[in-house]
Design an enzyme around this catalytic site. Structure first.
Site, PDB file in Angstrom:
ATOM      1  N   HIS A  12      12.336  84.026  99.910  1.00 49.01           N
ATOM      2  CA  HIS A  12      13.135  83.101  99.093  1.00 49.01           C
ATOM      3  C   HIS A  12      14.133  82.287  99.934  1.00 49.01           C
ATOM      4  O   HIS A  12      15.305  82.204  99.591  1.00 49.01           O
ATOM      5  CB  HIS A  12      13.847  83.867  97.966  1.00 49.01           C
ATOM      6  CG  HIS A  12      14.814  84.918  98.434  1.00 49.01           C
ATOM      7  ND1 HIS A  12      14.973  86.121  97.808  1.00 49.01           N
ATOM      8  CD2 HIS A  12      15.671  84.943  99.477  1.00 49.01           C
ATOM      9  CE1 HIS A  12      15.882  86.824  98.441  1.00 49.01           C
ATOM     10  NE2 HIS A  12      16.329  86.126  99.465  1.00 49.01           N
ATOM     11  N   HIS A  60      23.036  86.577  96.170  1.00 51.52           N
ATOM     12  CA  HIS A  60      23.683  86.426  97.489  1.00 51.52           C
ATOM     13  C   HIS A  60      25.134  85.957  97.358  1.00 51.52           C
ATOM     14  O   HIS A  60      25.590  85.119  98.132  1.00 51.52           O
ATOM     15  CB  HIS A  60      22.934  85.411  98.344  1.00 51.52           C
ATOM     16  CG  HIS A  60      21.506  85.739  98.623  1.00 51.52           C
ATOM     17  ND1 HIS A  60      20.520  85.641  97.676  1.00 51.52           N
ATOM     18  CD2 HIS A  60      20.886  86.158  99.755  1.00 51.52           C
ATOM     19  CE1 HIS A  60      19.347  85.973  98.212  1.00 51.52           C
ATOM     20  NE2 HIS A  60      19.543  86.294  99.467  1.00 51.52           N
ATOM     21  N   HIS A 194      14.110  89.615 108.537  1.00 52.31           N
ATOM     22  CA  HIS A 194      15.027  88.572 109.002  1.00 52.31           C
ATOM     23  C   HIS A 194      16.440  89.113 109.150  1.00 52.31           C
ATOM     24  O   HIS A 194      16.832  90.059 108.473  1.00 52.31           O
ATOM     25  CB  HIS A 194      15.008  87.306 108.151  1.00 52.31           C
ATOM     26  CG  HIS A 194      15.423  87.413 106.703  1.00 52.31           C
ATOM     27  ND1 HIS A 194      14.820  88.232 105.782  1.00 52.31           N
ATOM     28  CD2 HIS A 194      16.381  86.739 106.004  1.00 52.31           C
ATOM     29  CE1 HIS A 194      15.371  88.052 104.594  1.00 52.31           C
ATOM     30  NE2 HIS A 194      16.342  87.163 104.694  1.00 52.31           N
ATOM     31  N   GLU A 241      15.707  93.153 102.105  1.00 56.85           N
ATOM     32  CA  GLU A 241      15.273  92.518 100.844  1.00 56.85           C
ATOM     33  C   GLU A 241      13.840  92.893 100.482  1.00 56.85           C
ATOM     34  O   GLU A 241      13.405  92.651  99.347  1.00 56.85           O
ATOM     35  CB  GLU A 241      15.391  90.989 100.949  1.00 56.85           C
ATOM     36  CG  GLU A 241      16.818  90.488 101.007  1.00 56.85           C
ATOM     37  CD  GLU A 241      16.916  88.983 101.176  1.00 56.85           C
ATOM     38  OE1 GLU A 241      18.026  88.439 101.047  1.00 56.85           O
ATOM     39  OE2 GLU A 241      15.894  88.314 101.446  1.00 56.85           O
TER      40      GLU A 241
HETATM   41  C1  DHB Z   1      17.457  82.614 104.805  1.00 58.88           C
HETATM   42  C2  DHB Z   1      16.703  83.665 104.248  1.00 58.88           C
HETATM   43  C3  DHB Z   1      17.152  84.324 103.088  1.00 58.88           C
HETATM   44  O1  DHB Z   1      16.503  85.380 102.505  1.00 58.88           O
HETATM   45  C4  DHB Z   1      18.312  83.930 102.465  1.00 58.88           C
HETATM   46  O2  DHB Z   1      18.672  84.547 101.329  1.00 58.88           O
HETATM   47  C5  DHB Z   1      19.067  82.906 103.015  1.00 58.88           C
HETATM   48  C6  DHB Z   1      18.644  82.257 104.186  1.00 58.88           C
HETATM   49  C7  DHB Z   1      16.992  81.892 106.026  1.00 58.88           C
HETATM   50  O3  DHB Z   1      16.048  82.316 106.715  1.00 58.88           O
HETATM   51  O4  DHB Z   1      17.546  80.811 106.322  1.00 58.88           O
HETATM   52 FE    FE Z   2      17.832  86.371 100.890  1.00 58.60          FE
END
Ligand code: DHB
Ligand code: FE
Length: 280
Positions: A12, A60, A194, A241
């Site tokens: 997302h 978030h 990530h 996540e």
């Molecule tokens: C990014 C990924 C995410 O899951 C999020 O909530 C906000 C930013 C990203 O990779 O930029």
């Molecule tokens: Fe996220």
């Protein structure tokens, strides 16, 4: 009784919202790797025709901030408006709720000893709005009613993978006992690996992600062997996540057939993935 048709799980990333807003879906950065993953999901949705989507995601800092952070929250509102918590992306249209399913889920989950926060007003952030826009692109209004289920992955302590699995299974049981002939799709958004901040910003783990996606099909309990600190180490601070994918998979009552999957590194800072699982 209601029918669970299957689940769609996807990342997302907010930048996807920017790409949609600026019509960049055909750009080389976006098209082959990311947007090309979605037509199969659209065809599957046309085939299974869901009436309602239960959307499992993590907020978030838009609807919940660090001062008040529920572990699990379920929406019970007639409508859910999108707003931007700071990425500079335009707001997407509101989503219709399904009050009957919301209250049925809340009553069933509390009866099964989950201590939920019930939200009769709830703003939805990019984690809800962008995947829904990808699955049912505008300008036509989104054809499904929605129930948001929000899981804390922002402020420690986070729920364990085992707890999320149990929540997903309880959501699945509740839907199966919903006295309604609706067809329900489960959507899980987040991950995969990530890390947006700190010394390991930009960290990705393709090997783990692909194993996780594979295990999710026939052995979803596999990932419950890991603690939250293990998962942070393996997938990054935001990689946890992936709990949304686990919860969504656990809501499917029996075996599943993998209709489609797509994986691309990176979109923004994230290992972006998509999976379509059909209940068999
Ligand atoms: C990014 C990924 C995410 O899951 C999020 O909530 C906000 C930013 C990203 O990779 O930029
Ligand atoms: Fe996220």
């Amino acid at each position: 009784m209601a029918t669970i048709v299957g689940a769609i799980t996807t990342s997302h990333v907010p930048a996807i919202g920017g790409a949609i807003a600026k019509n960049k879906q055909q750009d080389p950065y976006w098209k082959p790797s990311f947007f090309d993953g979605f037509p199969v999901a659209h065809q599957w949705l046309d085939k299974v025709r869901p009436d309602v989507a239960v959307v499992i995601y993590n907020d978030h800092g838009l609807n919940f901030f660090l001062d008040k952070m529920p572990t699990f929250a379920v929406g019970a509102a007639p409508e859910y408006c999108n707003a931007d918590e700071g990425w500079g992306i335009p707001a997407l249209p509101p989503h219709r709720g399904d009050l009957d399913l919301s209250w049925h889920l809340i009553e069933s989950l509390i009866a099964e000893e989950f201590d939920l926060t019930t939200c009769q007003e709830m703003l939805i952030d990019h984690a809800f709005a962008i995947p829904m826009e990808l699955l049912w692109p505008g300008p036509a209004p989104c054809p499904v009613r929605t129930v948001p289920v929000c899981i804390n992955t922002v402020q420690f302590p986070l729920p364990t993978p085992a707890r999320c699995f149990k929540l997903g299974a309880a959501i699945g049981r509740a839907i199966e006992f919903w006295d309604n002939d609706a067809r329900v799709v489960i959507v899980g958004t987040g991950g995969l690996s990530h890390q947006l901040d700190g010394q390991r910003a930009g960290f990705l783990n393709k090997e783990f992600d692909l194993l996780f996606m594979d295990k999710l099909i026939d052995d979803p309990l596999w990932v419950t062997r890991y603690s939250i600190p293990d998962l942070v180490e393996l997938t990054g601070t935001q990689g946890v996540e992936l709990l949304m994918w686990l919860t969504a998979r656990a809501a499917l009552p029996g075996g599943v057939n993998k209709v489609h999957s797509n994986y691309h590194i990176p979109i923004s800072n994230t290992a972006a993935a998509l999976m379509v699982l059909e209940s068999v």
